[in-house]
Design a protein around this motif. Structure first.
Motif, PDB file in Angstrom:
ATOM      1  N   LEU A   6      24.196  12.171  35.270  1.00  0.00           N
ATOM      2  CA  LEU A   6      23.723  12.216  33.892  1.00  0.00           C
ATOM      3  C   LEU A   6      24.273  11.083  33.053  1.00  0.00           C
ATOM      4  CD1 LEU A   6      24.001  16.072  33.210  1.00  0.00           C
ATOM      5  CD2 LEU A   6      21.955  14.791  33.870  1.00  0.00           C
ATOM      6  N   SER A   7      24.483   9.893  33.637  1.00  0.00           N
ATOM      7  CA  SER A   7      25.011   8.751  32.929  1.00  0.00           C
ATOM      8  C   SER A   7      23.876   7.954  32.298  1.00  0.00           C
ATOM      9  CB  SER A   7      25.807   7.857  33.883  1.00  0.00           C
ATOM     10  OG  SER A   7      26.860   8.575  34.457  1.00  0.00           O
ATOM     11  N   GLU A   8      24.150   7.326  31.175  1.00  0.00           N
ATOM     12  CA  GLU A   8      23.185   6.442  30.550  1.00  0.00           C
ATOM     13  C   GLU A   8      23.179   5.085  31.235  1.00  0.00           C
ATOM     14  OE1 GLU A   8      23.743   6.236  26.359  1.00  0.00           O
ATOM     15  OE2 GLU A   8      23.740   8.411  26.083  1.00  0.00           O
ATOM     16  N   VAL A   9      24.262   4.720  31.862  1.00  0.00           N
ATOM     17  CA  VAL A   9      24.370   3.435  32.534  1.00  0.00           C
ATOM     18  C   VAL A   9      23.733   3.533  33.914  1.00  0.00           C
ATOM     19  CG1 VAL A   9      25.980   1.742  33.508  1.00  0.00           C
ATOM     20  CG2 VAL A   9      26.454   2.783  31.284  1.00  0.00           C
ATOM     21  N   THR A  10      22.767   2.652  34.193  1.00  0.00           N
ATOM     22  CA  THR A  10      22.102   2.635  35.497  1.00  0.00           C
ATOM     23  C   THR A  10      22.588   1.484  36.367  1.00  0.00           C
ATOM     24  OG1 THR A  10      20.274   1.306  34.626  1.00  0.00           O
ATOM     25  CG2 THR A  10      20.044   3.713  34.545  1.00  0.00           C
ATOM     26  N   HIS A 159      37.475  11.072  46.134  1.00  0.00           N
ATOM     27  CA  HIS A 159      37.437  10.125  45.012  1.00  0.00           C
ATOM     28  C   HIS A 159      36.013   9.883  44.532  1.00  0.00           C
ATOM     29  CE1 HIS A 159      41.647   9.169  44.878  1.00  0.00           C
ATOM     30  NE2 HIS A 159      41.676   8.766  46.139  1.00  0.00           N
ATOM     31  N   THR A 160      35.077   9.742  45.468  1.00  0.00           N
ATOM     32  CA  THR A 160      33.697   9.436  45.089  1.00  0.00           C
ATOM     33  C   THR A 160      33.039  10.620  44.397  1.00  0.00           C
ATOM     34  OG1 THR A 160      33.538   7.960  47.007  1.00  0.00           O
ATOM     35  CG2 THR A 160      31.487   8.567  45.919  1.00  0.00           C
ATOM     36  N   VAL A 161      33.257  11.827  44.910  1.00  0.00           N
ATOM     37  CA  VAL A 161      32.694  13.026  44.282  1.00  0.00           C
ATOM     38  C   VAL A 161      33.241  13.181  42.864  1.00  0.00           C
ATOM     39  CG1 VAL A 161      32.694  15.549  44.347  1.00  0.00           C
ATOM     40  CG2 VAL A 161      32.224  14.253  46.430  1.00  0.00           C
ATOM     41  N   CYS A 162      34.527  12.942  42.689  1.00  0.00           N
ATOM     42  CA  CYS A 162      35.123  13.017  41.347  1.00  0.00           C
ATOM     43  C   CYS A 162      34.534  11.953  40.424  1.00  0.00           C
ATOM     44  CB  CYS A 162      36.638  12.852  41.428  1.00  0.00           C
ATOM     45  SG  CYS A 162      37.498  14.273  42.116  1.00  0.00           S
ATOM     46  N   MET A 163      34.252  10.768  40.968  1.00  0.00           N
ATOM     47  CA  MET A 163      33.680   9.698  40.154  1.00  0.00           C
ATOM     48  C   MET A 163      32.238  10.011  39.751  1.00  0.00           C
ATOM     49  SD  MET A 163      34.681   6.921  38.738  1.00  0.00           S
ATOM     50  CE  MET A 163      36.143   6.494  39.708  1.00  0.00           C
ATOM     51  N   LEU A 164      31.518  10.756  40.601  1.00  0.00           N
ATOM     52  CA  LEU A 164      30.129  11.113  40.298  1.00  0.00           C
ATOM     53  C   LEU A 164      30.012  12.057  39.098  1.00  0.00           C
ATOM     54  CD1 LEU A 164      28.705  11.635  43.911  1.00  0.00           C
ATOM     55  CD2 LEU A 164      28.204   9.753  42.348  1.00  0.00           C
ATOM     56  N   ARG A 165      31.091  12.761  38.783  1.00  0.00           N
ATOM     57  CA  ARG A 165      31.057  13.676  37.642  1.00  0.00           C
ATOM     58  C   ARG A 165      31.421  12.976  36.328  1.00  0.00           C
ATOM     59  NH1 ARG A 165      36.083  14.881  36.052  1.00  0.00           N
ATOM     60  NH2 ARG A 165      35.358  16.663  34.820  1.00  0.00           N
TER      61      ARG A 165
END
Length: 311
Positions: A6-10, A159-165
Motif C-alpha cells: 500500500l505504498s505510494e512510491v512505485t 527482513h524482506t517480509v518486515c520491509m513489505l509492511r
C-alpha cells in the motif's frame, strides 16, 4: 508486492556513492574492473577446485561455496550500481528493490556463517588431525553448507517480509548505491519499530554467533599450534589459517561498522563507504587472498594450466 505494501512510491532512485560529475566515469571503470576481477577470480576458484582432485577436501569444498556466495553477492549489487555512474537517475522499481534486498541479505548472512564454518574446519584439521576425515566427512560438510543457507534464507525472508509492511510515501531517493535495510527504513513514513527490533536481533545473531565460533576456534587452534614442537610445523599450521584470518578481519570489521551502530544520516554516509568493503571489495579479494597465500592452490593452478596447454 506493491498492493500488499500500500505504498505510494512505485519506484526508487538510488543516490549512488557520489553526486560529483567528475568522479562518475572514473568510478564506473574502477567498479567495472573490480566486477570483472571478482567474476574471473571466483569462477576461476570454483573451476579449479572442481577439476583438481588434490583440492577435493573439506577446506576447499567450503572455499568453493564461499566463492559462489561472493560471486552472487557482487552480481546482485555491482551491475545496477554501474548504471548509476552513466545515467542521470538510477531508477529501480519497488519489486526490483525488494528482490535486490532479499538476495543481498541472503548472501551477506551466508558469508558470515560460511566464514565461521571454515574456521571450525581449520580447528578440526589442526586440533584433531587423526579424526579429521571422520569429523568432516562429505555428509557432515554437506549438512553444514545446508545449515548456512537455511539461516541465510530465514534471515533474508524475515527482513524482506518486515520491509513489505513499511509504507513509503513521497520521498523516493535512497541514500545508497543499492537497496539496503537502513537506507530504506530512513525513507519510511510509517512505524519501523518492528523492523528495527528484527534487524537488531538478526544482526546480533548473525554477527555474534559466527564471531564467537571463529574466536573460540582460533583460541583452540593457537593452543594446538603452541603444542607443536618444530618451528616448521608451527609455521605450516599457521599458514593454513592466515588467509582465512585476513578475509574474516576485512568482512566482519566493515560489516560491524555498518550494522552494529545507531542509524543516522551521518553514519549512513560513512556506512556507504564501509559497505563498499564487505559487499564489493571482499568478494574480489577472497579468491586473491586464498590463491596468492595458499601453496596448494598455486600447485593445483600450475597443474591445471599444464594439462590445459600441454596435453
Amino acid at each position: 508486492m506493491l498492493k500488499g505494501n500500500l505504498s505510494e512510491v512505485t519506484e526508487f532512485i538510488l543516490a549512488g556513492l557520489t553526486n560529483k560529475p567528475e568522479l562518475q566515469l572514473p568510478l564506473f571503470f574502477l567498479f567495472l574492473a573490480i566486477y570483472v576481477v571478482t567474476v574471473v577470480g571466483n569462477l576461476g576458484m570454483i573451476t579449479l577446485i572442481l577439476f583438481s582432485s588434490q583440492l577435493h577436501t573439506p577446506m576447499y569444498f567450503f572455499l568453493s561455496s564461499l566463492s559462489f556466495i561472493d560471486l552472487c553477492q557482487s552480481t546482485v549489487i555491482i551491475p545496477k550500481m554501474l548504471v548509476n555512474f552513466v545515467t542521470v537517475k538510477n531508477i529501480i522499481s519497488y519489486p526490483e528493490c525488494m528482490t535486490q534486498l532479499y538476495f543481498f541479505v541472503t548472501f551477506a548472512i551466508a558469508e558470515c556463517h560460511m566464514l565461521a564454518v571454515m574456521a571450525y574446519d581449520r580447528y578440526v584439521a589442526i586440533g584433531n588431525p587423526l579424526l579429521y576425515n571422520i569429523m568432516m566427512s562429505y555428509r557432515v560438510c554437506s549438512w553444514m553448507i545446508f545449515g548456512v543457507y537455511i539461516m541465510a534464507f530465514i534471515g533474508a525472508t524475515s527482513h524482506t517480509v518486515c520491509m513489505l509492511r513499511v509504507h513509503f510515501c513521497k520521498t523516493d531517493v535512497i541514500n545508497h548505491y543499492f537497496c539496503d535495510i537502513y537506507p530504506l527504513l530512513e525513507l519510511s513514513c510509517s512505524d519501523t519499530f518492528i523492523n528495527e527490533v528484527v534487524l537488531l536481533c538478526f544482526s546480533v545473531f548473525n554477527f555474534l554467533i559466527p564471531t564467537l565460533t571463529i574466536l573460540s576456534s582460533y583460541i583452540f587452534i593457537i593452543a594446538s599450534i603452541l603444542r607443536i614442537k618444530s618451528t616448521e610445523g608451527r609455521y605450516k599450521a599457521f599458514s593454513t589459517c592466515s588467509s582465512h584470518i585476513s578475509a574474516v578481519a576485512i568482512f566482519f570489521g566493515s560489516t560491524a561498522f555498518m550494522y552494529l551502530q545507531p542509524s543516522s544520516v551521518n553514519s549512513m554516509d560513512q556506512g556507504k563507504v564501509s559497505s563498499v568493503f564487505y559487499s564489493i571489495v571482499v568478494p574480489m579479494l577472497n579468491p586473491l587472498i586464498y590463491s596468492l597465500r595458499n601453496k596448494d592452490v598455486k600447485v593445483a593452478l600450475n597443474k591445471f594450466f599444464e594439462r590445459k596447454f600441454f596435453l
